[in-house]
Design an enzyme around this catalytic site. Structure first.
Site, PDB file in Angstrom:
ATOM      1  N   GLU A 130       0.842  -1.204   0.000  1.00 32.03           N
ATOM      2  CA  GLU A 130       0.000   0.000   0.000  1.00 32.03           C
ATOM      3  C   GLU A 130       0.878   1.255   0.000  1.00 32.03           C
ATOM      4  O   GLU A 130       0.615   2.216  -0.741  1.00 32.03           O
ATOM      5  CB  GLU A 130      -0.916   0.011   1.232  1.00 32.03           C
ATOM      6  CG  GLU A 130      -1.827   1.229   1.255  1.00 32.03           C
ATOM      7  CD  GLU A 130      -2.562   1.414   2.571  1.00 32.03           C
ATOM      8  OE1 GLU A 130      -3.142   0.438   3.078  1.00 32.03           O
ATOM      9  OE2 GLU A 130      -2.543   2.534   3.099  1.00 32.03           O
ATOM     10  N   THR A 166      -3.232   3.057   5.820  1.00 34.84           N
ATOM     11  CA  THR A 166      -4.581   2.887   6.393  1.00 34.84           C
ATOM     12  C   THR A 166      -4.636   1.969   7.618  1.00 34.84           C
ATOM     13  O   THR A 166      -5.576   2.068   8.402  1.00 34.84           O
ATOM     14  CB  THR A 166      -5.552   2.323   5.337  1.00 34.84           C
ATOM     15  OG1 THR A 166      -5.007   1.112   4.826  1.00 34.84           O
ATOM     16  CG2 THR A 166      -5.781   3.302   4.208  1.00 34.84           C
TER      17      THR A 166
HETATM   18  S1  SF4 Z   1     -11.370  -1.403   4.254  1.00 36.60           S
HETATM   19 FE1  SF4 Z   1      -9.714  -0.357   5.322  1.00 36.60          FE
HETATM   20  S2  SF4 Z   1      -8.398  -1.987   6.119  1.00 36.60           S
HETATM   21 FE2  SF4 Z   1      -9.698  -2.849   4.528  1.00 36.60          FE
HETATM   22  S3  SF4 Z   1      -8.478  -2.746   2.667  1.00 36.60           S
HETATM   23 FE3  SF4 Z   1      -9.767  -0.930   2.758  1.00 36.60          FE
HETATM   24  S4  SF4 Z   1      -8.499   0.591   3.726  1.00 36.60           S
HETATM   25 FE4  SF4 Z   1      -7.547  -1.355   4.127  1.00 36.60          FE
END
Ligand code: SF4
Length: 294
Positions: A130, A166
């Protein structure tokens, strides 16, 4: 023995979206290339591989032509889209919408920062897919920091725009925000240097901290199920272990050591955002081989 599976644990919507997409194509076509592990969970990857999924790395991706490739939830760097275009590869983009939004936001802020001689800083793990995708939006100029110790990489006399991967820890993010503010003041005194920070931590993860803390509290033993490569898994395991020292990290039921338990224990089973519910159920079933489970 009482065994409780945490119903809040399991895939986040980004991962569900990618897996559903892969599964529906696999059911139709029996084969699908996926760029990198679709989810950081070896057991789930094994299940999809048996359905015909073929995980490829970027080296192999460059050699492919005239085919279909699925992009997983973490998102991809800009070069991947360029190669796909050149090699006539149809991308099935299952990047999580939250990650795509973050990529766009970083790209826009990077353009602003360029005009102000500023720096884009990402709080994350430098080699995480990411983060690689996010840095690509800044021509790989963004500075990656993993902890407060890395803050020396930043020039505090210049503007800063801070983002987070994230899945990072919310508390640590705000500690970093406050430390950057402090160091800017120390460096520049009364002179104001712009500092913008964007809390881009996904609430699917950050809320899980609190939910897991409550879940782990009144259990004799906690089994935290996660793939070994999952950074979210490592972070959430730390949260559980802090609340309940009798927490064990396992990736499959076979890693359970029955000596961890007493027959009348209350056992909690939980996991990361990349842990499938079926795997937690298998862990429970494994306990039934040795103990009477109510
Ligand atoms: S929902 Fe949140 S934790 Fe899941 S892939 Fe998307 S950004 Fe990442």
């Amino acid at each position: 023995m009482k065994v409780i599976i945490d119903n809040q644990s399991g895939f986040c919507f980004g991962v569900v979206y990618a897996i559903n997409k892969a599964e529906s194509i696999l059911r139709e076509q029996g084969h699908l290339y996926v760029l990198g592990d679709i989810v950081h969970n070896e057991q789930e990857v094994k299940r999809l591989t048996q359905m015909g999924m073929e995980v490829i790395d970027h080296g192999k991706f460059r050699q492919l032509h005239n085919t279909q490739v699925l992009i997983r939830a973490h998102g991809e760097p800009t070069e991947t889209y360029k190669i796909a275009y050149e090699n006539n590869i149809q991308l099935i983009d299952a990047s999580c919408p939250v990650v795509l939004r973050l990529q766009n936001q970083i790209r826009q802020v990077y353009q602003q920062m360029k005009h102000q001689d500023g720096q884009v800083v990402i709080f994350g793990k430098s080699n995480h897919p990411e983060v690689v995708g996010l840095r690509s939006q800044t021509n790989y100029e963004a500075i990656v920091i993993q902890s407060i110790e890395d803050l020396d990489k930043i020039d505090f006399s210049r503007p800063v725009a801070l983002f987070a991967q994230t899945t990072k820890n919310l508390k640590l993010f705000y500690q970093i925000v406050s430390e950057i503010g402090k160091r800017m003041k120390q460096t520049m005194g009364q002179e104001q240097v712009p500092f913008q920070y964007y809390d881009t931590i996904c609430r699917q993860v950050s809320h899980r901290d609190r939910e897991l803390q409550n879940f782990c509290k009144h259990k004799d033993v906690v089994l935290f199920v996660s793939g070994k490569k999952s950074s979210n898994g490592k972070m959430l395991y730390g949260v559980c272990k802090q609340v309940n020292p009798n927490t064990y990290f396992i990736s499959s039921p076979e890693e359970i050591d029955f000596s961890w338990f007493s027959p009348d224990d209350t056992v909690g089973i939980c996991g990361a955002t990349s842990t499938p519910q079926w795997l937690m159920q298998k862990v429970k079933d494994h306990l039934k081989k040795k103990f009477y489970v109510e």
